[in-house]
Each structure stands twice: as structure tokens, then as C-alpha cells.
Write an enzyme that holds these catalytic residues in place. Structure first.
Site, short mmCIF file in Angstrom:
data_model
loop_
_atom_site.label_atom_id
_atom_site.label_comp_id
_atom_site.label_asym_id
_atom_site.label_seq_id
_atom_site.Cartn_x
_atom_site.Cartn_y
_atom_site.Cartn_z
CD GLU A 308 90.38 -3.78 87.74
OE1 GLU A 308 89.65 -4.44 87.00
OE2 GLU A 308 90.23 -3.75 88.98
CG ASP A 382 88.57 -10.36 87.04
OD1 ASP A 382 88.80 -10.76 88.19
OD2 ASP A 382 88.01 -9.29 86.78
CD GLU A 410 83.66 -9.30 90.00
OE1 GLU A 410 84.59 -9.63 90.76
OE2 GLU A 410 83.76 -8.39 89.16
C1 BDP Z 1 87.62 -7.61 89.44
C2 BDP Z 1 86.54 -6.83 90.09
C3 BDP Z 1 87.01 -5.52 90.65
C4 BDP Z 1 88.25 -5.72 91.49
C5 BDP Z 1 89.30 -6.43 90.68
C6 BDP Z 1 90.53 -6.81 91.50
O1 BDP Z 1 85.51 -6.61 89.16
O2 BDP Z 1 85.95 -4.97 91.40
O3 BDP Z 1 88.73 -4.52 91.97
O4 BDP Z 1 88.79 -7.64 90.19
O5 BDP Z 1 90.67 -7.99 91.80
O6 BDP Z 1 87.18 -8.93 89.37
O7 BDP Z 1 91.36 -5.97 91.80
#
Ligand code: BDP
Length: 714
Positions: A308, A382, A410
Site C-alpha cells: 500500500e 484483509d 474495520e
Molecule cells: C487494511 C486497512 C489499512 C491498513 C492495512 C494494513 O484498511 O488501514 O493500513 O490494512 O494492514 O485493512 O496494513
């Protein structure tokens, strides 16, 4: 007279306020034991406390015991030097107490290991006593918490023969807390860490945070977000971190930090962060040495790299091994660990994002240094309401694999929706990977048992903030609790954990405990049903991840809902069989074959692995379309049932917590209806099939739902 009345009113409101149940005390309320017979019995059978020792940890345990006995039993027992009566509590380690050293308990203590403890009834000096003993001070602290739990949950303490030890070594919380006080995916206010005031001002909450964690066996905390800020590694911040570590240390909790891969450039003035560059290696080695001058028992670093948009070794043409091993070398001399996350999500859109972690990490097995632990999310995508277990578990036998669960919800209704997550975590832990034949469960891999790893662990993304009730909602506290208990022992059942938590958090009234346990145990399935039934996933609105958004499209494909639902005129679902993305091939046989074949794929994962026609005939004989509708309805019905049960408990709960949850459940019902309407109407544009009247029509049209952005903070 007026004045008097005013003062009287103030006094009464003060008393009321003092008794208000705002959730702050979590499961450590230590309210007086309400069962009169048990209260009397406990009081009669605890006559003395013989608990020598002066270490900070033993002092913490002594204080906790005193607070517990005072609250639960109104007992004030000054520390006694030796046993003079039946009913003494004898507590300590062989080195803190000569009496304990003289007992024939060495075999039991050996079994308890470095962090475990035993609780026994036995005869000492001709008196019947209860012994809480451990090899280490922190073991004693854990034993004291367990003893108090016996009283809190109104268990018999007549004959005790308890041996307890943690099944994993690193039992950590991961805080996604930013230095500006915000919390990524946090739904309980701001960060607990008041960086501006530290190190000078120590908020008393830090100690209560440590107590709560120690009470469930959590022994480490990563203070900062995985999307890391290099500033945390500067001197000013390290002094603040050290102040927190000092508060946590007596409770057996080590501090860890996240490392931003590009920190050598950002705060070190180097031109590169290439892990093979000698200057970079030296910078990290020096930085780690410096950290240990501030925090001598620092636990280690957690890194999110090349995911990301976060920087990582791939920016320099290197891989995860080079990156992780560089940190490993810096940490090894101090006994620190490097937790390297497998949640990778790179710039290129993969044919199937769920395959990426396995694809990148599986070939690297055996190449990491011994103090590297690969931290893997429970599922391959996720933190969805339901995912199959990540195929990476068991696929790196030479590498310790650490579980990453998300406590903060989340994708499961955040701080409003009631969803008790233990059943979800158990589903993953109990899954058989078949990596070494039958019985190779995820739990055994995470415990390090399957491959005899000396290091093992679990991480839980914390749901804690500075809200007065810590988690934004009373039932969200149960997830913090359950996470700690499962990290201690993945074999515990969801029901047993819920039972403990309800009794400690509310009361021991069976007519309260049982129905509440039932709604907790079904709550996660309810969320799955009204959000993403039958294996659907990633159908939420963009960004906030709260309400429905099955239509989300545009931008990066694998961040959209349509990428995952693949709804078209033929059907719905993601084909991950050998004819599709072949993600099934990442599982060991026979799991792979089970998921490859639509007839053997459990309904729960059906649309995760298969793209099926709208009229596909389900095991029930009904069509897929009808079953979809029924699942949304089941979800809504479960929420209605939760409301009914909760409403019937009004007389058994304090008004504060009763009202708060009633409000939350009303929102949840509304959310569930919205999910149903939004998803079914959107999928219907492809299925072209009716929603029969008997199932209830959505209240609005698709356009309405598309415009609606559910607000989690109502
Ligand atoms: C996702 C989240 C994000 C996190 C990412 C992570 O939306 O905010 O930074 O995982 O685990 O679920 O790095």
C-alpha cells in the site's frame, strides 16, 4: 434551606456518578460478590495473605490482590509474615518465598514454564492453604489475576489444581496509532498515547491499560501504526517510549515499535535505504543500539514494507529477505525480534490479490534469520467478516509464522455493531492446513508446535482508544478480552471465553449470562449474513469500510467491490479454481481439492472460490439467488433477536450500559436492513430475478442506497 437542598442534590448526583457504569473498569470491576452464600464462604475460607517479595511486578500483584479482595469480598488482609491459620493464601516464587521453595511443587512448576503458574490447595505447616506459585514474578501476577477471576466468576475455590501456561511466546497488541494522536481504523477516540505530554506526564490510564493486558496474558505492545512515521525513532520520542515502557514493565509487557523502512533517509540524512548498503546497515544497527539504551528490554520492530505504498527493500531491487535480515542483524545482539508483515499489496494489480502474500513469501522459506517472524493476517485478503484461512500458514515450515488478527472491527461494523469475534478467530485457528498431514491446524503452526519453533506469537490490531470505555462500545471490550485469552491458549472455546467475560463485565446471574452468551456467539455470523453471505467479500463502501458499496468501481481494480463480486448476467462470485485464478492451488491437498470442487466447498466459502449462476441449485435445493436473500434476512433476524434479548435484560444491567447498547443495536438493525437493500438491489440488476414478497422488499430503491453513506458515528 435552599442551599442545603442544593448540596444534598449535589451529593446524590455525586454518589450516582461515582457508581455510574461507564465501562472504564473493563472486566476488572471487582464489585462485591453478589451471591450471599458464596460471599460468606469465600470470606471464611480466605483468612490470611502470605505474599512476600518486593519486586515491581510482585508489588503490582500484591496491589491487584488487595484491590480485588477488598472489592469482591470487602476483605482487608494486612500482609502476614507466615502461615498461622487455615485459609491462608501463600503466593510467590521459589526465590521470593522460602515457604514456596520448601513445597514439593518443582515438577508442576516445570510444567508451568517461565510465564505460567500453578494454583493449588495444599497443607503447609499443618494448615490448609491455597498456593499461587510460579517460576517468575510475572507468572505470579498472572496467577493472582486468575485467582481473582475465580472469585469474580463465582467458581468454587475449595479444591484447586490449576496449571496454566501460555501456548504462544509473543502475545502482542498492535496499535495503529499515529504520532498526531489519530488512530488508523480506530473507533474509540484518540490514541491513548499522549506524546505531547510524555515523558513528563504519565496518564494513570497507562497503568490500567497494562493491568487489563496482564490480566489476559498479553505481554507486548507495538505502540505505533504499521504505516510508520520515522519520527518515533528520534531521541525525543524514544524518551517518551521509554516512559511508557517503565509503566508497562512491572506488568510483564514489553514495548515494540514500527520501523519505517526509509527512516535512514528521513531522519538519518542518508541518500538511500538500500538494505545491502553498508551505511544503511550501520545506521540501523546504531539506531537499534540507541533504542536499547532507552529501553533495555525493548521487544523489537514490526515492519510493513512494500505494501500500500509503504517503502521497502523492493524500492532498491532487493527482497523481503534482505530487508528483514538487515533488521534481524541489528536486533539479534539484544535479543530483539523483527516481525515482518506478509500483508503485501504492491503497485501492480494482481490477477487475484488474495494470492499475493503466498506468491511473494512461500519461496523465501528458510532464508530468514532466526529472529525474524513473518506476521500473517488470518485470511488471504484483509480482515473480512469471513475469509478462509491464509494458505501461507504451514507453507513456510522453516520460518516462525505469527498470526495477525484484527480486534478493531474495520469491516464488521466498527464500534457500533455487536460482533463477538472469538468464533471468527477460532474458525481460523481450528482450520486444518494439512501442511504436515491431518491435524496440522493453524493453531499448532502459530503455537510453533508443528515445526518446533522456539518462537511463536499472535498479534491483535488493537481496538483501544481514549474513550472512557476504551473500545467505543461495551461489547467491543469482549474482543480485546477474547483476543488475549486466545493468544494465551488458542484451544479455549469461544463460549468459555464469553462466559468469563460476561460474568466479570456484567454479573453472574445465569438468566443474564446464558442469553447474552448466545447472542454473542451468533453475532459474528449475523454480520456475515447481512454484509457478505455465502463467501462474498469486500462489498463495503470505499474508504470508510462501514456501509455497503457492492457497486464500488473505478480507481485501482483490486480495491473495488466489483473486482471481488464479479456479478454479471450469468452469476456471481470469484472463480479461484484451476479454471479461474487458481488460488486454490496455494492450499495443501486435500484442502485444495475441497475448494476446487464446488460440491465439496462449504457454503460459507462458496462465492469466495466459485462463480456460480444465479439459479445454481444449492445443497438446500433452493437457488443461489433465493439463498442469498434468505441469508440477508437471517442476518437481520439475528439482529432483531439480539435486540429482543437485550431489551429483556433491562432490569439486570445498569441503566448506562443498557441504554448505550440499546442504541447501538438499533443502529445495527438499520445497518443490516441497509446492507440487504443495497446489495440485493444491486445484484438484482444482473440476476434480473424478483425478490419474492414473503422475503420483504427493501425500503428504498437502488439509487437511494447508492447515495447513502452510512455514518458509523451515529
Ligand atoms: C487494511 C486497512 C489499512 C491498513 C492495512 C494494513 O484498511 O488501514 O493500513 O490494512 O494492514 O485493512 O496494513
Amino acid at each position: 434551606m435552599k442551599k442545603l437542598l442544593f448540596y444534598l442534590a449535589m451529593l446524590i448526583s455525586g454518589i450516582l456518578h461515582a457508581n455510574a457504569e461507564n465501562g472504564y473498569n473493563l472486566w476488572l470491576r471487582y464489585n462485591k460478590v453478589s451471591n450471599k452464600a458464596l460471599f460468606d464462604q469465600y470470606r471464611l475460607s480466605i483468612t490470611q495473605v502470605v505474599f512476600p517479595g518486593k519486586s515491581t511486578t510482585l508489588t503490582a500483584a500484591q496491589d491487584e490482590l488487595a484491590a480485588g479482595l477488598k472489592g469482591l469480598l470487602l476483605l482487608n488482609l494486612p500482609p502476614a509474615a507466615t502461615i498461622t491459620a487455615n485459609g491462608a493464601l501463600l503466593i510467590g516464587t521459589p526465590s521470593s518465598s522460602k515457604l514456596i521453595a520448601s513445597l514439593p511443587i518443582s515438577a508442576a512448576l516445570k510444567e508451568a514454564g517461565p510465564e505460567g503458574y500453578i494454583i493449588r490447595t495444599s497443607m503447609v505447616n499443618g494448615k490448609s492453604v491455597r498456593v499461587i506459585a510460579a517460576n517468575t514474578d510475572v507468572g505470579v501476577l498472572y496467577g493472582v489475576f486468575n485467582f481473582l477471576k475465580l472469585l469474580q466468576t463465582e467458581k468454587s475455590i475449595k479444591t484447586l489444581a490449576i496449571t496454566e501456561f501460555p501456548h504462544t511466546k509473543l502475545r502482542l497488541l498492535n496499535h495503529w496509532d499515529n504520532l498526531n494522536g489519530s488512530v488508523e481504523r480506530g473507533y474509540a477516540g484518540k490514541s491513548l498515547w499522549n506524546w505531547a505530554q510524555l515523558p513528563g506526564t504519565i496518564d494513570p490510564r497507562y497503568r490500567d491499560y497494562a493491568r487489563a493486558n496482564a490480566s489476559i496474558g498479553i505481554n507486548g505492545t507495538v505502540l505505533t501504526n504499521v504505516n510508520a512515521n520515522a519520527q518515533i525513532l528520534t531521541k525525543d520520542y524514544l524518551a517518551k517510549v521509554a516512559a511508557l515502557a517503565n509503566v508497562f514493565r512491572p506488568y510483564g509487557i514489553k514495548v515494540y515499535l514500527t520501523a519505517r523502512f526509509s527512516a535512514p533517509i528521513e531522519i538519518g540524512g542518508l541518500k538511500t535505504a538500500d538494505p545491502l548498503d553498508p551505511a544503511v546497515k550501520k545506521w540501523w544497527a546504531d539506531k537499534v543500539d540507541e533504542i536499547y539504551t532507552y529501553i533495555p528490554d525493548f521487544g523489537g520492530l514490526l515492519v510493513k514494507a512494500n505494501s500500500e505504498g509503504e517503502p521497502g527493500p523492493q524500492n532498491y531491487g532487493r527482497g523481503h529477505v534482505e530487508g528483514a535480515n538487515m533488521f534481524a542483524d541489528a536486533l539479534a545482539p539484544h535479543g530483539g525480534f523483527i516481525m515482518w508483515r506478509a500483508f503485501v499489496y504492491d503497485e501492480k494489480v494482481a490477477d487475484d490479490r488474495t494470492k499475493q502474500a503466498y506468491t511473494e513469501f512461500h519461496p523465501l522459506d528458510g532464508k530468514f534469520k532466526p529472529n525474524v517472524i513473518v506476521q500473517i493476517k488470518n485470511g488471504p485478503l484483509d480482515f473480512q467478516p469471513r475469509e478462509p484461512f491464509s494458505p501461507l500458514f504451514g507453507a513456510m515450515p522453516k520460518t516462525p509464522e505469527m498470526m495477525e488478527f484484527q480486534i478493531t472491527k474495520e469491516y464488521l461494523g466498527q464500534a457500533t455493531n455487536l460482533a463477538y469475534l472469538a468464533p471468527m478467530w477460532k474458525e481460523c485457528l481450528d482450520s486444518d492446513t494439512y501442511s504436515k498431514g491431518k491435524g496440522s491446524t493453524v493453531a499448532k503452526i502459530v503455537e510453533g508446535k508443528l515445526e518446533n519453533h522456539s518462537i511463536s506469537g499472535m498479534a491483535g490490531v488493537a481496538n483501544i482508544g481514549n474513550d472512557i470505555n476504551w473500545c467505543g462500545n461495551i461489547f467491543a471490550q469482549a474482543n480485546w478480552y477474547a483476543y488475549g485469552r486466545l493468544a494465551w491458549n488458542p484451544e479455549l472455546t469461544s463460549a468459555a471465553i464469553a462466559d468469563e467475560w460476561i460474568r466479570m463485565t456484567f454479573n453472574n446471574d445465569k438468566s443474564f449470562v446464558e442469553p447474552i452468551k448466545q447472542i454473542m456467539l451468533t453475532s459474528r455470523e449475523a454480520v456475515v449474513n447481512y454484509m457478505t453471505p455465502l463467501g462474498l467479500h469486500h462489498q463495503m463502501s470505499r474508504g470508510v469500510h462501514y456501509g455497503p458499496g457492492p457497486w464500488v468501481t473505478g480507481g485501482r481494480a483490486d480495491q473495488t467491490s466489483i473486482y471481488y463480486n464479479r456479478a454479471d448476467s450469468i452469476g456471481i462470485g470469484f472463480d479461484r479454481t484451476s479454471k479461474g485464478s487458481n488460488a486454490v492451488s496455494q492450499y495443501f491437498p486435500p484442502v485444495r481439492n475441497v475448494f476446487e470442487n464446488v460440491n465439496t466447498t462449504p457454503d460459507e466459502y462458496l462465492l469466495w472460490f466459485h462463480h456460480l449462476p444465479w439459479n445454481y441449485k444449492m445443497k438446500s435445493g433452493k437457488t443461489l439467488w433465493i439463498e442469498l436473500i434468505e441469508h440477508y434476512n437471517m442476518g437481520i433476524d439475528s439482529v432483531k433477536n439480539m435486540q429482543k434479548v437485550w431489551d429483556s435484560m433491562e432490569s439486570k444491567v445498569d441503566p448506562e450500559r443498557f441504554k448505550e447498547e440499546k442504541h447501538a443495536l438499533a443502529i445495527q438493525e438499520d445497518d443490516a436492513e441497509t446492507w440487504k437493500g443495497a446489495c440485493l438491489l444491486y445484484y438484482q440488476t444482473f440476476s434480473r430475478l424478483p425478490i419474492p414478497d414473503k422475503y420483504g422488499k427493501p425500503a428504498h430503491d437502488l439509487d437511494y442506497y447508492k447515495k447513502l453513506r452510512l455514518n458509523p458515528n451515529r
